[in-house]
Design a protein around this motif. Structure first.
Motif, PDB file in Angstrom:
ATOM      1  N   MET A   1       0.841  -1.185   0.000  1.00 54.83           N
ATOM      2  CA  MET A   1       0.000   0.000   0.000  1.00 54.83           C
ATOM      3  C   MET A   1       0.882   1.243   0.000  1.00 54.83           C
ATOM      4  O   MET A   1       1.896   1.299   0.694  1.00 54.83           O
ATOM      5  CB  MET A   1      -0.890  -0.017   1.243  1.00 54.83           C
ATOM      6  N   ARG A   2       0.478   2.197  -0.794  1.00 52.28           N
ATOM      7  CA  ARG A   2       1.194   3.476  -0.819  1.00 52.28           C
ATOM      8  C   ARG A   2       0.445   4.458   0.071  1.00 52.28           C
ATOM      9  O   ARG A   2      -0.288   5.327  -0.399  1.00 52.28           O
ATOM     10  CB  ARG A   2       1.280   4.011  -2.236  1.00 52.28           C
ATOM     11  N   ARG A  38      -0.083  -1.848  -8.685  1.00 48.08           N
ATOM     12  CA  ARG A  38       0.521  -1.544  -9.981  1.00 48.08           C
ATOM     13  C   ARG A  38       1.416  -0.338  -9.838  1.00 48.08           C
ATOM     14  O   ARG A  38       1.249   0.462  -8.930  1.00 48.08           O
ATOM     15  CB  ARG A  38      -0.553  -1.204 -11.024  1.00 48.08           C
ATOM     16  N   ASP A  39       2.344  -0.213 -10.779  1.00 48.48           N
ATOM     17  CA  ASP A  39       3.190   0.975 -10.864  1.00 48.48           C
ATOM     18  C   ASP A  39       2.783   1.765 -12.090  1.00 48.48           C
ATOM     19  O   ASP A  39       2.555   1.192 -13.155  1.00 48.48           O
ATOM     20  CB  ASP A  39       4.664   0.582 -10.989  1.00 48.48           C
ATOM     21  N   PRO A  40       2.701   3.082 -11.957  1.00 51.93           N
ATOM     22  CA  PRO A  40       2.348   3.900 -13.118  1.00 51.93           C
ATOM     23  C   PRO A  40       3.529   4.036 -14.068  1.00 51.93           C
ATOM     24  O   PRO A  40       4.682   3.850 -13.686  1.00 51.93           O
ATOM     25  CB  PRO A  40       2.008   5.251 -12.500  1.00 51.93           C
ATOM     26  N   GLU A  61      10.876   5.240  -5.634  1.00 53.82           N
ATOM     27  CA  GLU A  61      11.939   5.219  -4.624  1.00 53.82           C
ATOM     28  C   GLU A  61      12.100   3.862  -3.959  1.00 53.82           C
ATOM     29  O   GLU A  61      13.219   3.411  -3.724  1.00 53.82           O
ATOM     30  CB  GLU A  61      11.710   6.305  -3.581  1.00 53.82           C
ATOM     31  N   ASP A  62      11.002   3.187  -3.640  1.00 56.30           N
ATOM     32  CA  ASP A  62      11.098   1.875  -2.992  1.00 56.30           C
ATOM     33  C   ASP A  62      11.813   0.868  -3.883  1.00 56.30           C
ATOM     34  O   ASP A  62      12.638   0.090  -3.420  1.00 56.30           O
ATOM     35  CB  ASP A  62       9.717   1.341  -2.615  1.00 56.30           C
ATOM     36  N   ARG A  68      19.279  -1.218  -5.022  1.00 56.92           N
ATOM     37  CA  ARG A  68      20.567  -0.840  -4.426  1.00 56.92           C
ATOM     38  C   ARG A  68      20.961  -1.798  -3.309  1.00 56.92           C
ATOM     39  O   ARG A  68      22.131  -2.168  -3.186  1.00 56.92           O
ATOM     40  CB  ARG A  68      20.518   0.593  -3.912  1.00 56.92           C
ATOM     41  N   ASN A  69      19.995  -2.192  -2.487  1.00 56.13           N
ATOM     42  CA  ASN A  69      20.280  -3.137  -1.409  1.00 56.13           C
ATOM     43  C   ASN A  69      20.708  -4.492  -1.961  1.00 56.13           C
ATOM     44  O   ASN A  69      21.616  -5.122  -1.429  1.00 56.13           O
ATOM     45  CB  ASN A  69      19.070  -3.295  -0.490  1.00 56.13           C
TER      46      ASN A  69
END
Length: 75
Positions: A1-2, A38-40, A61-62, A68-69
């Motif tokens: 959830m965003r 979903r991602d826009p 960002e997530d 990167r991790n």
């Protein structure tokens, strides 16, 4: 959830329908973005960010942080 996206929408006193209409997408699509299902695309992210007054890169960002991790674990 965003949760951050929902909070920005509520702070702007807009419904999902209003954000979707102003962004040029369907309400159900916007709801999926807000739920994190979903991602826009970049273009849609920019449109939503313009409506809600935030930097569109927040949508991604997530994922960037996760990559990167994972890269650090390989090194």
């Amino acid at each position: 959830m965003r949760e951050w996206l929902k909070q920005r929408r509520l702070k702007a006193r807009l419904t999902q329908e209003q954000v979707a209409e102003k962004s040029g997408i369907a309400r159900t699509t916007y709801a999926m973005y807000e739920q994190g299902e979903r991602d826009p695309s970049v273009g849609v992210a920019v449109n939503i960010a313009d409506v809600l007054k935030f930097n569109w890169t927040l949508f991604f960002e997530d994922k960037v942080r996760k990559v990167r991790n994972e890269e650090r674990k390989v090194i």
